[in-house]
Design an enzyme around this catalytic site. Sequence first.
Site, mmCIF file in Angstrom:
data_model
loop_
_atom_site.group_PDB
_atom_site.id
_atom_site.type_symbol
_atom_site.label_atom_id
_atom_site.label_comp_id
_atom_site.label_asym_id
_atom_site.label_seq_id
_atom_site.Cartn_x
_atom_site.Cartn_y
_atom_site.Cartn_z
ATOM 1 N N GLY A 12 50.459 46.096 45.809
ATOM 2 C CA GLY A 12 50.119 46.692 47.091
ATOM 3 C C GLY A 12 49.661 45.713 48.149
ATOM 4 O O GLY A 12 48.770 44.914 47.916
ATOM 5 N N CYS A 13 50.267 45.787 49.310
ATOM 6 C CA CYS A 13 49.854 45.027 50.489
ATOM 7 C C CYS A 13 50.009 43.518 50.318
ATOM 8 O O CYS A 13 50.043 42.995 49.207
ATOM 9 C CB CYS A 13 48.420 45.347 50.892
ATOM 10 S SG CYS A 13 48.130 47.062 51.358
#
Length: 362
Positions: A12-13
């Site tokens: 994520g991210c």
Amino acid sequence: MEIEGQVRIPSGCAIAAVISKEGRRMPGSIVSEAMRPMHERSNGLGGGFAGYGIYPAYREFYAMHMFFDCRDTRKSCEAFLKERFELVQSELIPTRKMPSITGEPIIWRYFLSPFPSLLRSLQLDEKEFVARTVMKINAEIKGAFVFSSGKNMGVFKAVGYPEDVGEFYRLEDYAGYAWSAHGRYPTNTPGWWGGAHPFTLLDWSVVHNGEISSYDANRRYMEMFGYQCTLQTDTEVITYIMDYLLRVQGLSLAEAASVVAAPFWSTIESKTEHREKHIYLRSMFPSLLITGPFSIVLGFTGGLMALNDRLKLRSMVVGEKDDRVFIASEEAAIRMMEPEAEHIWAPAGGEPVIVRVKEGAY
């Protein structure tokens, strides 16, 4: 059927940052291009950048970057600002049309200075006054959002992949001594322009990979001191925590890191160095411990701080070359900024990496 190893599942991210310790200014495209090898860490619902030292001609004025939903909102907000500030410059932020960037609001910037007479009558210093103004606009003026409010720095963010957002904002036209970047993969908060990273207040900026399970406790504590979380994502509260600890409480960067990524009590008990300080900080600010996985980069005038959660549940690597220090979720992003980067290493959980520009160089 897909089998393990054939599909990349990112955590994520994506975050990236670069800083010149000599204060040498670099084009924003350096960090924008660094996001390309981490493309899969984003899903197109948010990208953004923070640059420091980008407005030398207006270095004495607050640069307020704003989103407006319509012209009437801008006019009413501008009238509000004129009651509180001297407006030195007011203009659209230059952008270029990108097929992948749609639904853009009116994107405006103001260079302004608080009226000294108003500061005296309210008995506030200018930073507190600006911070309160930002909170008031974001909470009370519907359709208006301040997404950057520091001196000689600025944030550029949108809904889109970060490399496209960098082209949209023409980052190659800006030069700064430090840059940070974010590619968003939202999990339980909406993807919208105001919710993209970085989040800022005054000259603090935060990019974050992870999720804050302590958000409600952190938010409720900060609301007691006048901070209002209005941008619909957990990361916003990190920025306000840092402002409160560093500006209001006067803690050092290392002490603030010891609050938000506090050592376990068992670790503190075994420490011989600074044991009493850690006990004091954990006891004084228990509601500002951030739990859940995170890696963050905090930007501020004259430096950057990188920090993992104490269990190191999100990846982050650091590299160096000459006077520059690079930070990213993956080594590939560092190599994109500097193929010959040296001393690539992963910071320990809860241990801040603090890099400052040489005094007087910015």
